[in-house]
Design a protein around this motif. Structure first.
Motif, mmCIF file in Angstrom:
data_model
loop_
_atom_site.group_PDB
_atom_site.id
_atom_site.type_symbol
_atom_site.label_atom_id
_atom_site.label_comp_id
_atom_site.label_asym_id
_atom_site.label_seq_id
_atom_site.Cartn_x
_atom_site.Cartn_y
_atom_site.Cartn_z
ATOM 1 N N UNK A 219 6.167 -1.544 -6.226
ATOM 2 C CA UNK A 219 6.316 -0.865 -5.303
ATOM 3 C C UNK A 219 7.551 -0.110 -5.045
ATOM 4 N N UNK A 220 8.077 0.630 -6.106
ATOM 5 C CA UNK A 220 9.190 1.091 -6.418
ATOM 6 C C UNK A 220 10.308 0.143 -6.511
ATOM 7 N N UNK A 425 6.369 -4.166 0.837
ATOM 8 C CA UNK A 425 5.258 -2.976 1.027
ATOM 9 C C UNK A 425 5.486 -1.964 -0.040
ATOM 10 N N UNK A 426 6.827 -1.816 -0.606
ATOM 11 C CA UNK A 426 7.256 -0.677 -1.575
ATOM 12 C C UNK A 426 8.166 0.336 -0.652
ATOM 13 N N UNK A 427 8.726 1.248 -1.254
ATOM 14 C CA UNK A 427 9.612 2.222 -0.382
ATOM 15 C C UNK A 427 8.989 3.566 -0.706
ATOM 16 N N UNK A 428 7.785 3.710 -1.083
ATOM 17 C CA UNK A 428 7.085 4.967 -1.334
ATOM 18 C C UNK A 428 6.346 5.447 0.007
ATOM 19 N N UNK A 429 7.321 5.351 1.066
ATOM 20 C CA UNK A 429 6.623 6.134 2.441
ATOM 21 C C UNK A 429 7.661 7.030 3.019
ATOM 22 N N UNK A 430 7.483 7.819 3.903
ATOM 23 C CA UNK A 430 8.412 8.468 4.671
ATOM 24 C C UNK A 430 8.400 7.984 6.000
ATOM 25 N N UNK A 431 9.412 8.276 6.557
ATOM 26 C CA UNK A 431 9.652 7.775 8.169
ATOM 27 C C UNK A 431 8.656 8.277 8.879
ATOM 28 N N UNK A 500 14.667 -5.606 -3.791
ATOM 29 C CA UNK A 500 15.242 -6.709 -4.852
ATOM 30 C C UNK A 500 16.229 -5.757 -5.772
ATOM 31 N N UNK A 501 15.797 -4.711 -5.819
ATOM 32 C CA UNK A 501 16.639 -3.796 -6.661
ATOM 33 C C UNK A 501 17.273 -2.574 -6.051
ATOM 34 N N UNK A 567 19.550 -6.813 -2.552
ATOM 35 C CA UNK A 567 20.106 -5.741 -2.274
ATOM 36 C C UNK A 567 20.216 -5.772 -0.603
ATOM 37 N N UNK A 568 19.025 -6.182 0.060
ATOM 38 C CA UNK A 568 19.289 -6.349 1.493
ATOM 39 C C UNK A 568 20.045 -7.484 1.867
#
Length: 586
Positions: A219-220, A425-431, A500-501, A567-568
């Motif tokens: 998920x990116x 859930x991954x970072x592949x979404x827009x706001x 995570x990264x 990272x968070x």
């Protein structure tokens, strides 16, 4: 008096509206003309992969999956299994086909450690027969093809075979449905790094469409490893805060019972006659849509009485002065901000663990252990430390289908700490897609995992927008299912994404700080301080253990997990100091 009919949980916990059995088959309800699509979940059984057919008997280590296949449109995917107590020792990967381009994505990992985001052991929600084990869901965007592979982990160095894969593996394909019209979270907003999702998603597919018909009721960033990094020590303790004694300091509270309770909201403005009474009609300049609400929508919205009109899409942001004035007005009228606290700092932090809390309008509420009576207000003479109330998109605003969840609300005694999570859930979404992501998580938690509602109390997207999570009122001590063992007297905040990264956007970190400054301030908690919580059981602290944790903690502080991602987690010091500054602390 607002007429809202709400069911009340029994001492043993009310029965969840069960999703279809794992072996059942159903057909998704057709979309009706121009009516909004309510969404759906299709459940497909995994089968032995080619070459593993002979080792497919229960208790063996056969790899399973779903051969590449065409499916009805979906945007979120996860894998579930029958036994919620079983852990999946191995890897779960998916490939999906973009509905827009027809391109297949690369293989993407699903986080297999979702069990640690759950109701506390022994709680009625955890005992429900509807509850299943599962991975975290992954947002993949509009897709119409899927392929899945689940592989058991390799034997250890000593040759010992790891546990077999859990029984009843299925892939859940979630269509979050259409966004509500004019929802605040669906308005595109720019932020650094908020790029459109990649068109090609995941690569490498089974049979039997089993949708959960909802109309009636990597998920990116790679998956978390489950290992525990070193704890965050970058903040100071509150020198004025005492350790939590583990006892309820409310002299008027009844002795706690031994089962979970729930609230039947009555008149949300009963204890605060000066609070504005919600109306179904939109007030000028408000975000409340005119028109009828379902009984379930009315109940969820009425839990925020005094903060927004009935049916409001968003709770308006206030200045610090306006927030303090509102709190003072409630204290002067004998009302309470949340659980009886007035937002005043008494210099103590206690973990009652049981009992009840009145809501922002004073509605009666039973806590998880069935106690009765509200916490006594803190002395008004003490200094008020509270951050400005941030704008919060309501459940109505992000389009929650209120018929999916349990009808009653659960409350804990107070909020002594906030646990920060990533949704994985991954970072592949827009706001602009964040409300859809949230609807997908909600549907997955309730229908695929069998929970009573979405597990998190709040969510924050990559642009810093804040969303109401589990129903029951944003200013109330709603009991969530986010940190196994520490769901009492805490609130759970999920940043949408995987960290995570990947470094979380500054806007998201600021959003968490704004939320904790206000939410913890309602309960007289110092974001730089410590609170002692009592574990309900987990893999890090045994049941009954009293643990002193940072008032703003990461999930991994209470449970051995990689959440909220390295990272968070590294940003929690910034969250604490920023939140304390917003509260006006020296």
């Amino acid at each position: 008096m607002i007429g809202v009919a709400v069911a009340v949980a029994t001492a043993s916990g009310s029965a969840l509206a069960l999703p279809l059995p794992l072996s059942a088959t159903a057909v998704a309800a057709p979309r009706a003309g121009a009516a909004p699509d309510p969404g759906s979940t299709r459940s497909l059984p995994l089968v032995p992969l080619a070459g593993h057919e002979r080792s497919a008997a229960p208790g063996t280590r056969a790899a399973q999956g779903l051969p590449r296949r065409d499916v009805e449109p979906f945007s979120m995917v996860g894998v579930v299994w029958e036994d919620p107590g079983a852990e999946l020792h191995g890897t779960v990967q998916v490939r999906t086909r973009s509905a827009a381009t027809g391109a297949w994505s690369a293989w993407q990992d699903l986080d297999t450690h979702q069990h640690e985001h759950a109701a506390d052991p022994g709680a009625a929600e955890a005992r429900s027969t509807a509850v299943r084990g599962g991975t975290a869901p992954l947002w993949v965007g509009d897709s119409d093809g899927v392929e899945v592979r689940v592989r058991p982990e390799e034997p250890g160095e000593r040759g010992a075979a790891p546990p077999a894969l859990p029984r009843g593996l299925r892939v859940e394909l979630v269509d979050p449905g259409d966004a509500p019209s004019a929802a605040p979270g669906d308005t595109p907003s720019a932020a650094p790094g908020d790029a459109a999702p990649a068109e090609g998603r995941a690569d490498a597919d089974p049979q039997d469409d089993t949708p959960h018909d909802d109309t009636a009721s990597g998920a990116g960033d790679g998956a978390d490893s489950g290992t525990e990094p070193a704890p965050d020590t970058g903040t100071d303790t509150d020198p004025g805060a005492e350790a939590d004694t583990g006892t309820d300091t409310d002299p008027g509270a009844e002795a706690p019972a031994d089962e979970e309770g729930a609230q039947a909201p009555t008149d949300p403005t009963a204890a605060d006659p000066t609070a504005p009474r919600p109306s179904a009609a939109a007030a000028p300049g408000s975000d409340a849509p005119a028109g009828p609400l379902t009984p379930e929508e009315s109940a969820a919205s009425a839990a925020n009485a005094g903060l927004a009109a009935l049916g409001a899409l968003e709770i308006a942001e206030l200045t610090k002065e306006e927030t303090e004035a509102s709190l003072a007005a409630m204290a002067a009228d004998g009302g309470t901000g949340t659980d009886g606290g007035t937002g005043t700092d008494t210099g103590t932090a206690t973990d009652g663990g049981t009992g009840t809390g009145g809501g922002p309008g004073g509605g009666a509420a039973s806590g998880p252990d069935g106690g009765a009576g509200a916490e006594a207000p803190a002395p008004v003479a003490a200094k008020t430390y509270i951050g400005p109330r941030p704008g919060i998109v309501t459940r109505k605003g992000w389009g929650a289908d209120e018929k999916l969840r349990e009808p009653n609300f659960l409350y804990t005694t107070s909020v002594h700490a906030a646990f920060v999570h990533h949704s994985a859930t991954g970072n592949n979404y827009t706001c602009a897609q964040a409300p859809s992501v949230l609807r997908g998580i909600y549907r997955y938690h309730v229908q695929s995992m069998g929970w009573r509602d979405i597990g998190y109390n709040f969510a924050v997207d990559k642009c810093g927008k804040i969303y109401e999570g589990r129903a029951g009122g944003v200013a109330r001590p709603v009991q969530g299912a986010h940190t196994l063992g520490f769901n009492s007297n805490t609130t759970g905040i999920a940043v949408l994404g995987s960290f995570a990264t990947t470094t979380p956007p500054a806007a998201a970190v600021t959003g968490v700080a704004k939320l904790t400054a206000w939410k913890l301030g309602l309960h007289a908690r110092n974001p730089l301080g410590k609170s002692t919580l009592t574990s309900a059981g987990g893999n890090k602290y045994a049941k009954g253990t009293k643990v002193q944790l940072s008032t703003v903690s990461g999930h991994r502080d209470g449970y051995s997990t990689a959440c909220p991602g390295a990272k968070l987690y590294a940003k929690l010091g910034t969250v604490r100091s920023t939140a304390a500054g917003l509260q006006g602390r020296p």
